[in-house]
Scaffold this active site. Sequence first.
Site, PDB file in Angstrom:
ATOM      1  N   CYS A  89      13.372 -62.532  86.874  1.00  0.00           N
ATOM      2  CA  CYS A  89      13.203 -63.400  88.030  1.00  0.00           C
ATOM      3  C   CYS A  89      14.279 -64.477  87.964  1.00  0.00           C
ATOM      4  O   CYS A  89      14.698 -64.892  86.885  1.00  0.00           O
ATOM      5  CB  CYS A  89      11.853 -64.080  88.114  1.00  0.00           C
ATOM      6  SG  CYS A  89      10.468 -62.953  88.091  1.00  0.00           S
ATOM      7  N   ARG A 125      18.774 -60.642  88.299  1.00  0.00           N
ATOM      8  CA  ARG A 125      17.614 -60.914  87.445  1.00  0.00           C
ATOM      9  C   ARG A 125      16.326 -60.311  88.008  1.00  0.00           C
ATOM     10  O   ARG A 125      15.277 -60.350  87.362  1.00  0.00           O
ATOM     11  CB  ARG A 125      17.412 -62.426  87.308  1.00  0.00           C
ATOM     12  CG  ARG A 125      18.603 -63.150  86.746  1.00  0.00           C
ATOM     13  CD  ARG A 125      18.327 -64.618  86.674  1.00  0.00           C
ATOM     14  NE  ARG A 125      17.352 -64.909  85.659  1.00  0.00           N
ATOM     15  CZ  ARG A 125      17.621 -65.161  84.398  1.00  0.00           C
ATOM     16  NH1 ARG A 125      18.871 -65.172  83.992  1.00  0.00           N
ATOM     17  NH2 ARG A 125      16.672 -65.420  83.543  1.00  0.00           N
ATOM     18  N   TRP A 185      11.203 -60.114  89.899  1.00  0.00           N
ATOM     19  CA  TRP A 185      11.076 -58.801  89.250  1.00  0.00           C
ATOM     20  C   TRP A 185       9.617 -58.720  88.819  1.00  0.00           C
ATOM     21  O   TRP A 185       9.160 -59.488  87.967  1.00  0.00           O
ATOM     22  CB  TRP A 185      12.009 -58.714  88.043  1.00  0.00           C
ATOM     23  CG  TRP A 185      11.972 -57.369  87.380  1.00  0.00           C
ATOM     24  CD1 TRP A 185      12.653 -56.255  87.761  1.00  0.00           C
ATOM     25  CD2 TRP A 185      11.218 -57.010  86.220  1.00  0.00           C
ATOM     26  NE1 TRP A 185      12.361 -55.217  86.898  1.00  0.00           N
ATOM     27  CE2 TRP A 185      11.483 -55.653  85.946  1.00  0.00           C
ATOM     28  CE3 TRP A 185      10.338 -57.696  85.384  1.00  0.00           C
ATOM     29  CZ2 TRP A 185      10.916 -54.964  84.878  1.00  0.00           C
ATOM     30  CZ3 TRP A 185       9.766 -57.010  84.312  1.00  0.00           C
ATOM     31  CH2 TRP A 185      10.063 -55.657  84.071  1.00  0.00           C
ATOM     32  N   ASN A 194       9.248 -68.236  86.396  1.00  0.00           N
ATOM     33  CA  ASN A 194       9.824 -67.100  85.687  1.00  0.00           C
ATOM     34  C   ASN A 194       9.123 -67.045  84.336  1.00  0.00           C
ATOM     35  O   ASN A 194       8.995 -68.066  83.678  1.00  0.00           O
ATOM     36  CB  ASN A 194      11.334 -67.352  85.524  1.00  0.00           C
ATOM     37  CG  ASN A 194      12.033 -66.290  84.702  1.00  0.00           C
ATOM     38  OD1 ASN A 194      11.456 -65.233  84.427  1.00  0.00           O
ATOM     39  ND2 ASN A 194      13.258 -66.553  84.313  1.00  0.00           N
ATOM     40  N   GLY A 195       8.635 -65.888  83.925  1.00  0.00           N
ATOM     41  CA  GLY A 195       7.928 -65.779  82.646  1.00  0.00           C
ATOM     42  C   GLY A 195       6.562 -65.163  82.859  1.00  0.00           C
ATOM     43  O   GLY A 195       6.297 -64.559  83.905  1.00  0.00           O
ATOM     44  N   GLU A 222      23.715 -43.663  74.588  1.00  0.00           N
ATOM     45  CA  GLU A 222      24.117 -44.625  75.612  1.00  0.00           C
ATOM     46  C   GLU A 222      24.460 -43.892  76.917  1.00  0.00           C
ATOM     47  O   GLU A 222      24.118 -44.354  78.006  1.00  0.00           O
ATOM     48  CB  GLU A 222      25.307 -45.445  75.080  1.00  0.00           C
ATOM     49  CG  GLU A 222      25.925 -46.425  76.066  1.00  0.00           C
ATOM     50  CD  GLU A 222      24.970 -47.471  76.623  1.00  0.00           C
ATOM     51  OE1 GLU A 222      23.829 -47.599  76.148  1.00  0.00           O
ATOM     52  OE2 GLU A 222      25.360 -48.155  77.582  1.00  0.00           O
ATOM     53  N   LYS A 264      22.634 -44.547  80.485  1.00  0.00           N
ATOM     54  CA  LYS A 264      23.374 -44.909  81.708  1.00  0.00           C
ATOM     55  C   LYS A 264      22.979 -43.983  82.852  1.00  0.00           C
ATOM     56  O   LYS A 264      22.715 -44.422  83.958  1.00  0.00           O
ATOM     57  CB  LYS A 264      24.891 -44.785  81.513  1.00  0.00           C
ATOM     58  CG  LYS A 264      25.645 -45.842  80.801  1.00  0.00           C
ATOM     59  CD  LYS A 264      25.687 -47.203  81.406  1.00  0.00           C
ATOM     60  CE  LYS A 264      24.465 -47.989  81.061  1.00  0.00           C
ATOM     61  NZ  LYS A 264      24.477 -48.806  79.891  1.00  0.00           N
ATOM     62  N   GLU A 272      19.394 -44.593  84.072  1.00  0.00           N
ATOM     63  CA  GLU A 272      19.238 -45.938  84.626  1.00  0.00           C
ATOM     64  C   GLU A 272      19.723 -46.041  86.079  1.00  0.00           C
ATOM     65  O   GLU A 272      19.060 -46.651  86.909  1.00  0.00           O
ATOM     66  CB  GLU A 272      20.067 -46.871  83.735  1.00  0.00           C
ATOM     67  CG  GLU A 272      19.767 -48.319  83.846  1.00  0.00           C
ATOM     68  CD  GLU A 272      20.560 -49.127  82.824  1.00  0.00           C
ATOM     69  OE1 GLU A 272      21.562 -48.632  82.264  1.00  0.00           O
ATOM     70  OE2 GLU A 272      20.181 -50.278  82.607  1.00  0.00           O
ATOM     71  N   HIS A 320      15.555 -27.755  66.350  1.00  0.00           N
ATOM     72  CA  HIS A 320      14.218 -28.170  65.877  1.00  0.00           C
ATOM     73  C   HIS A 320      13.276 -28.465  67.043  1.00  0.00           C
ATOM     74  O   HIS A 320      12.266 -29.127  66.859  1.00  0.00           O
ATOM     75  CB  HIS A 320      14.338 -29.381  64.949  1.00  0.00           C
ATOM     76  CG  HIS A 320      15.146 -29.089  63.719  1.00  0.00           C
ATOM     77  ND1 HIS A 320      14.703 -28.226  62.726  1.00  0.00           N
ATOM     78  CD2 HIS A 320      16.387 -29.483  63.330  1.00  0.00           C
ATOM     79  CE1 HIS A 320      15.626 -28.129  61.780  1.00  0.00           C
ATOM     80  NE2 HIS A 320      16.654 -28.873  62.131  1.00  0.00           N
ATOM     81  N   LYS A 373      18.615 -57.310  85.237  1.00  0.00           N
ATOM     82  CA  LYS A 373      19.686 -57.464  84.254  1.00  0.00           C
ATOM     83  C   LYS A 373      19.205 -58.170  82.994  1.00  0.00           C
ATOM     84  O   LYS A 373      19.526 -57.776  81.888  1.00  0.00           O
ATOM     85  CB  LYS A 373      20.826 -58.258  84.904  1.00  0.00           C
ATOM     86  CG  LYS A 373      22.028 -58.466  84.018  1.00  0.00           C
ATOM     87  CD  LYS A 373      22.825 -57.199  83.924  1.00  0.00           C
ATOM     88  CE  LYS A 373      24.007 -57.317  82.975  1.00  0.00           C
ATOM     89  NZ  LYS A 373      24.438 -55.987  82.534  1.00  0.00           N
TER      90      LYS A 373
HETATM   91  O1  M6R Z   1      21.034 -58.803  77.429  1.00  0.00           O
HETATM   92  P1  M6R Z   1      20.687 -57.779  76.393  1.00  0.00           P
HETATM   93  O2  M6R Z   1      21.868 -57.122  75.814  1.00  0.00           O
HETATM   94  O3  M6R Z   1      19.801 -58.330  75.314  1.00  0.00           O
HETATM   95  O4  M6R Z   1      19.858 -56.688  77.163  1.00  0.00           O
HETATM   96  C1  M6R Z   1      19.252 -55.610  76.492  1.00  0.00           C
HETATM   97  C2  M6R Z   1      18.853 -54.504  77.458  1.00  0.00           C
HETATM   98  O5  M6R Z   1      17.909 -54.971  78.364  1.00  0.00           O
HETATM   99  C3  M6R Z   1      20.059 -53.955  78.221  1.00  0.00           C
HETATM  100  O6  M6R Z   1      21.063 -53.523  77.364  1.00  0.00           O
HETATM  101  C4  M6R Z   1      19.614 -52.781  79.120  1.00  0.00           C
HETATM  102  O7  M6R Z   1      19.238 -51.704  78.335  1.00  0.00           O
HETATM  103  C5  M6R Z   1      20.784 -52.421  80.063  1.00  0.00           C
HETATM  104  N1  M6R Z   1      20.319 -52.437  81.416  1.00  0.00           N
HETATM  105  C6  M6R Z   1      21.335 -51.071  79.802  1.00  0.00           C
HETATM  106  O8  M6R Z   1      22.372 -50.755  80.679  1.00  0.00           O
END
Ligand code: M6R
Length: 607
Positions: free
Chosen positions: A2, A27, A73, A98-99, A480, A484, A487, A503, A602
Amino acid sequence: MCGIVAAASQNNVVNILADGLKHLEYRGYDSAGIAVIENENIHSYKKEGHVSELTSILGKDLASNIGIAHTRWATHGKPSEANAHPHISENSIAIVHNGIIENYIEIKEKFFKNIKLESETDSEVLAHLINFYAKDNNILDAVHSALKEVKGSYAIAVLDKNNSSEIIVARHGSPLIIGVGEDSNFIASDAHALIEHTNQFIYLDDGDMASVSSSEINIFDKDKNSVNREIKKSNISLGSNSKNGFEHFMLKEIFEQPEAVKATIQDRIINNSVPKEILGPSAEKYLDGFKVVQIIACGTSYHAALLAKHWFEKLAGIPCQAEIASEFRYRKHAVQPGTLSICISQSGETADTLSALRQIKEEKNYIGTIAICNVPESSIARECDSTLITHAGPEIGVASTKAFTTQLVALMLLIIVLGKNFEISEEIEKSLCEQLQTLPEKIKSTLDLDQEIAELSKIFSNKEHALFLGRGSHFPIAREGALKLKEISYIHAEAYAAGELKHGPLAIVDENMPVVAVAPNNVVLEKLKSNLEEVKARGGKLYIFADKKAGFKSDEISQVFEIDAPLNPVAPILFTIPLQLLAYHCAIIKGTNVDMPRNLAKSVTVE
Ligand code: M6R
């Protein structure tokens, strides 16, 4: 998560709030709202969806000198207009939050048993609680009393109908900063929201409250003692929030990687050596005494940790564990004396990582803490003994790209420094420094695969599932790549260490299953080739990102993309690039919201 923005000014604040929200959308972006005081009344506007939905309903002549705004969010309650902030109690108090208020049900039972809430949120309960205390107190005391009842994390901004000159703010566990202006003062979740108006910021400490008017800022600690907090000048530039001609932030950020890597090594490699001074004076505390390393992180940053584990152990002979922060914080640990902890976080505000860090600082067997972070003013960067900033520049796209590659570069610099007391000789140091210095050019050449990968995406984007394979230090890169893809393109993707295929996962391989392989020319190349034969034998389609010396050739079953990635420790960084491009182009074809994928945000500042 948020985003909060608020302002008190001699001028109209409505555009400041609306523009601020747009910068904070990374956010959270499922609903947005704004509340202002006009003619001694609170007026609030809320809308489900992106900030643009909200701004489309704000009348052109809406004007006020004071207001609060929020982009959400969802945690408690689905995305909807009713659950959007601000939450208002009896048209008297409006808050943005926020929180998470963990005990909101208990508070509701204790104070407002018979009130019917308008939303499903924890935040609305806090609005009523502040209003409850405001009946007999000034607004600052009311907020203080209300927050004493609260368990959980919060950053809040509060408007009181009866006090149209001040906004009350408070934070605990969620970020909140005050922007200091000329005839205006501002509040926001981060500096990007306000950089068009000021570059002077106050970073509130955990537990702080403040009253903010257009001409005054008064800050109090958790016991309501008046305190001074330093005003800091931010280096964020005005242009850093723009797409610079790219269609999406993510694509811009992918293409910024050569420069971001250059910036991260700049002034840190001198005559092919990395001075220990890059860690600052506090490093003396742990440099000679640490025995093992433990890395804590989430998501993409955790993948950087997994690769760093390989590097620590292989290059420096330093025992290293990599931990997912959300798991780490809820289990008992057997910590070896002399453990050095490293927290990796792009934002520096990830709640799980921050909370793990705070636990670590309480435990006697840890000798020191280091942050690898992209935001110098963030909580994690400020709370660690040493901080190695990744100079990636602001990363706006939710999918982390340049933050990841610069984290890896910063980790390599760190390993060189820490490894000097272990197995990193002058010769190894020189070679690693040379590899890092040639990396920007090599990334640039790898980016030339863009069009070829865009073509591949035309086939790939029709798929519902994908498997990513890698071995050794390239397995974290495969993970990774899978993250990606899911996501931003919403294609279900899983990564496996290629040797694990037989396996279990081999059972799902058939002609409909695309299998992406990361194939460096290293000691396990022949093993990987055998694993890929197992896929071919089951009719699986192979997409192989291979070093040009690895000897792969395209045929009717496999398509090979060649990368110039000489056999050296930094090679995994290069293999990251095509996987980022693959995810991006699949998302474009599928028409998803690349920079703001569904259900995500984010900066994950809640558990
Ligand atoms: O800000 P941070 O690196 O601590 O964030 C960690 C994850 O939330 C972040 O890397 C998330 O997995 C990304 N959206 C991946 O692309």
